[in-house]
Design an enzyme around this catalytic site. Structure first.
Site, PDB file in Angstrom:
ATOM      1  CG  ASP A   1      -2.009  -1.400   1.311  1.00 28.06           C
ATOM      2  OD1 ASP A   1      -1.175  -2.038   0.159  1.00 28.06           O
ATOM      3  OD2 ASP A   1      -2.480  -1.306   2.734  1.00 28.06           O
TER       4      ASP A   1
ATOM      5  CE  LYS B   1     -11.236  -3.795   1.754  1.00 30.85           C
ATOM      6  NZ  LYS B   1     -10.167  -3.735   1.271  1.00 30.85           N
TER       7      LYS B   1
ATOM      8  CB  ALA C   1     -19.372  -1.653  -2.527  1.00 30.52           C
TER       9      ALA C   1
HETATM   10  O1  S5P Z   1     -10.778  -6.404   6.623  1.00 30.02           O
HETATM   11  C1  S5P Z   1     -10.337  -6.141   5.891  1.00 30.02           C
HETATM   12  C2  S5P Z   1     -10.046  -5.672   5.154  1.00 30.02           C
HETATM   13  C3  S5P Z   1      -8.467  -5.561   4.069  1.00 30.02           C
HETATM   14  S1  S5P Z   1      -8.787  -6.316   2.435  1.00 30.02           S
HETATM   15  N1  S5P Z   1      -8.804  -5.134   7.269  1.00 30.02           N
HETATM   16  C4  S5P Z   1      -8.252  -4.174   6.073  1.00 30.02           C
HETATM   17  O2  S5P Z   1      -7.190  -4.153   6.778  1.00 30.02           O
HETATM   18  N2  S5P Z   1      -7.721  -5.178   4.174  1.00 30.02           N
HETATM   19  C5  S5P Z   1      -7.036  -4.551   3.729  1.00 30.02           C
HETATM   20  O3  S5P Z   1      -5.807  -5.115   4.131  1.00 30.02           O
HETATM   21  C6  S5P Z   1      -6.590  -3.052   4.383  1.00 30.02           C
HETATM   22  O4  S5P Z   1      -7.134  -2.291   3.020  1.00 30.02           O
HETATM   23  C7  S5P Z   1      -4.695  -2.882   3.669  1.00 30.02           C
HETATM   24  O5  S5P Z   1      -4.518  -2.903   2.728  1.00 30.02           O
HETATM   25  C8  S5P Z   1      -4.158  -4.444   4.237  1.00 30.02           C
HETATM   26  C9  S5P Z   1      -3.984  -4.520   6.486  1.00 30.02           C
HETATM   27  O6  S5P Z   1      -2.775  -3.433   5.344  1.00 30.02           O
HETATM   28  P1  S5P Z   1      -1.572  -3.437   7.291  1.00 30.02           P
HETATM   29  O7  S5P Z   1      -0.820  -2.209   6.885  1.00 30.02           O
HETATM   30  O8  S5P Z   1      -2.718  -3.102   8.456  1.00 30.02           O
HETATM   31  O9  S5P Z   1      -1.215  -4.922   7.539  1.00 30.02           O
END
Ligand code: S5P
Length: 275
Positions: A39, A94, A96
């Site tokens: 990201d 995502k 929707a």
């Molecule tokens: O419930 C969710 C679904 C998704 S796809 N919670 C999330 O965090 N994500 C995604 O997973 C979010 O958009 C991000 O790209 C990643 C988590 O990132 P982190 O930096 O917190 O590990």
């Protein structure tokens, strides 16, 4: 036995959807149930991180609309890296909206997601039409869809009846819906034995994974690879900041963190299947 005690390799042979098969085969081949979520906003960082962690992951998850200097050549480079390092691509879009709109968003626009992303995801909130709209584009290309049955965030509305209905929607569309974004195994979830099919085998990809901290300042909640894979029966850990961290230029540190998550995720899987 229920699918979560089966090996990834055995499950690969049971799936017909090409994207599900490819993901399970890749996990098995690379001994990795780690997906890294990249990201970041600059293409140069995006490609350097993917090149560094590519050998260690089964899947790279993208938010392609975050990139400030996106151009179509970036997609060529991403696809080249996916071949070089043998990983699956998942654009975390995502979707929707109504069927007609999501079909256009998936096939067209600047990003043309369906042309390069093996897997994408959708919120079940519009009902089954979101699946049929996306399937009209994705199925002929051999793509697969994940439904967001649960989320990792504090206060999520995706719970209870909503989650159960997401599972029912997936069951009625299992040619294209290969699994869920969820926090635990969804097979037979809350639906009683008569409704659960014993041979169903949805893939569970799980974000909200971190080893150093329990959450962030914006509602994210983290669990460990062991909690996710062994204790809750999920299939893939999705890790973003826990791997790429705050210094995007230190790719060697990023690679080392990815290897730590890969090892912990794989150990948790071995414990789950061998106990
Ligand atoms: O419930 C969710 C679904 C998704 S796809 N919670 C999330 O965090 N994500 C995604 O997973 C979010 O958009 C991000 O790209 C990643 C988590 O990132 P982190 O930096 O917190 O590990």
């Amino acid at each position: 036995p229920p699918p979560y005690t089966l090996a990834y390799a055995d499950r690969a042979t049971r799936h017909k959807n090409p994207a599900a098969k490819l993901l399970l085969e890749t996990i098995h081949r690379k001994r990795s149930n780690l997906a890294v979520s990249v990201d970041v906003t600059q293409s140069s960082d995006f490609l350097a991180i993917i090149d560094a962690v590519g050998p260690l992951v089964c899947l790279i998850k993208t938010h392609i609309d975050i990139l400030e200097d996106f151009d179509s050549n970036l997609i060529n480079k991403l696809v080249e890296l996916s071949k070089k390092h043998d990983f699956v691509i998942f654009e975390d879009r995502k979707f929707a909206d109504i069927g007609n709109t999501v079909a256009l968003q998936y096939s067209s626009g600047v990003h043309k997601i369906a042309s390069w992303s093996h897997i994408t995801n959708a919120h079940p909130v519009p009902g089954p039409s979101v699946i049929s709209g996306l399937a009209a584009v994705g199925l002929p290309l051999g793509r697969g869809l994940l439904l967001l049955a649960e989320m990792s965030t504090k206060g999520t509305l995706a719970r209870g009846e909503y989650t159960d209905d997401a599972v029912r929607m997936a069951r009625s569309n299992s040619e294209f819906v290969i699994g869920f974004i969820a926090q635990r195994r969804m097979d037979g979830l809350g639906l009683g034995p008569s409704e659960a099919k014993l041979d169903e085998d949805f893939l569970i990809l799980t974000p909200g994974v971190g080893l150093e901290v329990k959450g962030d300042a914006m509602g994210q909640q983290y669990r460990t690879p062991d909690e996710v894979i062994r204790q809750n029966g999920c299939d893939v850990i999705i890790v973003g900041r826990g791997v790429y961290g705050t210094n995007l230029k230190d790719v060697e540190a990023i690679r080392q963190r990815a290897e730590r998550y890969r090892q912990e995720g794989w150990d948790a899987y071995l414990k789950r299947t061998q106990s």
